[in-house]
Design a protein around this motif. Structure first.
Motif, mmCIF file in Angstrom:
data_model
loop_
_atom_site.group_PDB
_atom_site.id
_atom_site.type_symbol
_atom_site.label_atom_id
_atom_site.label_comp_id
_atom_site.label_asym_id
_atom_site.label_seq_id
_atom_site.Cartn_x
_atom_site.Cartn_y
_atom_site.Cartn_z
ATOM 1 N N GLU A 319 -8.978 54.664 43.714
ATOM 2 C CA GLU A 319 -8.575 53.785 44.812
ATOM 3 C C GLU A 319 -9.704 52.811 45.132
ATOM 4 N N PRO A 320 -9.382 51.667 45.782
ATOM 5 C CA PRO A 320 -10.443 50.722 46.175
ATOM 6 C C PRO A 320 -11.490 51.416 47.035
ATOM 7 N N SER A 321 -12.757 51.212 46.700
ATOM 8 C CA SER A 321 -13.824 51.919 47.421
ATOM 9 C C SER A 321 -14.994 51.003 47.768
ATOM 10 N N GLY A 322 -14.886 49.714 47.438
ATOM 11 C CA GLY A 322 -16.006 48.816 47.670
ATOM 12 C C GLY A 322 -16.389 48.699 49.130
ATOM 13 N N HIS A 323 -15.399 48.591 50.015
ATOM 14 C CA HIS A 323 -15.665 48.470 51.447
ATOM 15 C C HIS A 323 -16.403 49.706 51.952
ATOM 16 N N GLU A 324 -15.900 50.873 51.579
ATOM 17 C CA GLU A 324 -16.524 52.131 52.009
ATOM 18 C C GLU A 324 -17.898 52.327 51.383
ATOM 19 N N ALA A 325 -18.060 51.911 50.123
ATOM 20 C CA ALA A 325 -19.364 52.038 49.459
ATOM 21 C C ALA A 325 -20.413 51.190 50.163
ATOM 22 N N ASN A 326 -20.022 50.005 50.611
ATOM 23 C CA ASN A 326 -20.963 49.142 51.325
ATOM 24 C C ASN A 326 -21.310 49.701 52.695
ATOM 25 N N ILE A 327 -20.316 50.217 53.418
ATOM 26 C CA ILE A 327 -20.599 50.820 54.721
ATOM 27 C C ILE A 327 -21.489 52.053 54.552
ATOM 28 N N ALA A 328 -21.213 52.847 53.518
ATOM 29 C CA ALA A 328 -22.043 54.026 53.256
ATOM 30 C C ALA A 328 -23.479 53.622 52.977
ATOM 31 N N LYS A 329 -23.646 52.581 52.161
ATOM 32 C CA LYS A 329 -24.995 52.116 51.829
ATOM 33 C C LYS A 329 -25.730 51.657 53.078
ATOM 34 N N LEU A 330 -25.058 50.875 53.923
ATOM 35 C CA LEU A 330 -25.679 50.349 55.138
ATOM 36 C C LEU A 330 -26.095 51.474 56.076
#
Length: 393
Positions: A319-330
């Protein structure tokens, strides 16, 4: 909603915790002071199958997912490595194992994945350039066709782990921008045989002196018509951005897991010291000025852990995970930095002494706010993708 880790993930967590308990704070501080890779731990990770967690079973791996890899990374960083421990799972299991599993041909998988799972084949990743940092669309490193091969030419910077790598995943232009037919078209990801190119004199690298993360060297890399057979393209030639996103999102997720583990480590060290250090006849941890900031970091860390696990879970499900990956990184990068900074403040003047690990954790944690992507660009992504605001880049 079930927030419990699966039995497999719990087994990975507990197994990594037991293995890494033999390589504690003193071990990591020695590796840092000697500017050397943790060879002893790396050998045990490879022998025990811990580097092949996300590699399919048919290639010698455990056939698990990115979530289990992130849990392993989290435990390794929490055991004593801190933020610098990210490199053990990013460079080879992440850049190499995860990417080849999803995008490699059968031939590429057969050739490389068994060694990656065993830790005998190592990889690194080359994207950043002197004039193209966060803006990957601006890269100028290019590869032109020469019969059945590509000839790779250009320069990359801040490429970590070249000294140890057998293979380098290089993002380059294989079609000029004017002819590509789109902003993200015309890029390819090439598998470069590092040792072969060095022997041919077409690949050179120069270490960059660094303030932290001293267990691995980062380098400037020059390509001078490196010959790369066409069958060593990952994915389709000219469609490398599809591969690139499946490198960058797992990179952010694994970096987040490492930052969460680093925050756990710094917090544990600070809390132990706050319990033991007595001033004015009571432990300094009894003072709200010491206790409350540490409690705040604990809350930050738990929130970051949830988002890192969610991003990995989404990626494993396709599933799309880019948004969550960026929030996790931040959130994880900020938790790691705040934890290290509060540990520094809790130790007072003693934090400046190399006798304690706080100074190492502090300088290593700071760079996580800038890499693998600067927090300003992450915020810009969240603003546009999450809030629907106009693009600023």
């Amino acid at each position: 909603m079930d927030f419990a880790l699966s039995e497999q993930a719990v087994a990975v967590r507990d197994g990594m915790r037991e293995l890494c308990s033999k390589f504690g704070l003193d071990y990591w501080s020695r590796c840092d002071a000697e500017h050397r890779w943790p060879e002893e731990l790396w050998a045990e990770l490879g022998a025990g199958g811990w580097l092949g967690l996300a590699v399919p079973e048919e290639y010698g791996g455990a056939g698990l997912g990115l979530l289990e890899l992130a849990v392993a990374q989290e435990e390794l960083s929490a055991s004593g490595a801190g933020s610098a421990g990210a490199f053990l799972y990013l460079l080879t299991p992440g850049f190499g194992g995860v990417t080849l599993t999803r995008h490699g041909t059968d031939e590429q998988r057969r050739e490389l994945l068994p060694g990656i799972a065993a830790g005998t084949t190592q990889t690194c990743f080359a994207l950043t350039e002197p004039d193209a940092g966060s803006n990957a669309l601006a890269i100028s490193t290019s590869a032109r066709r020469d019969g059945e091969d590509f000839l790779l030419r250009g320069q990359k910077i801040w490429i970590s782990g070249v000294q140890r790598a057998d293979w380098m995943l290089v993002v380059c232009r294989t079609t000029p921008a004017a002819e590509a037919g789109g902003r993200t078209r015309g890029f390819s990801v090439l598998l470069v045989d590092v040792k072969e190119a060095q022997a041919a004199g077409t690949l050179e690298f120069t270490p960059i002196p660094k303030a932290g993360s001293r267990i691995v060297q980062s380098n400037t890399v020059h390509f001078d018509d490196v010959r790369v057979p066409a069958h060593r393209v990952l994915g389709e030639p000219g469609a490398g951005f599809a591969v690139l996103w499946d490198i960058l999102n797992p990179e952010r997720i694994l970096a987040s897991a490492s930052a969460v583990g680093a925050a756990d480590l710094a917090l544990r060290i600070a809390v132990d010291y706050a319990r033991e250090r007595t001033v004015f006849d009571r432990p300094i941890g009894a003072n709200q000025a010491v206790a409350f900031p540490l409690a705040q970091v604990k809350a930050q860390t738990e929130l970051a852990r949830l988002m890192a696990h969610k991003a990995a879970w989404l990626w494993d499900r396709g599933e799309p995970s880019g948004h969550e990956a960026n929030i996790a990184k931040l959130t994880a990068a900020n938790a790691a930095w705040d934890a290290a900074d509060r540990a520094f403040q809790t130790f007072g003047g003693m934090a400046y002494s190399e006798e304690y690990p706080v100074a190492r954790l502090h300088r290593d944690a700071r760079i996580a706010k800038n890499i693998p992507v600067a927090e300003e660009l992450v915020l810009a992504h969240i603003a546009t993708q999450g809030l629907g605001l106009p693009r600023s880049y």
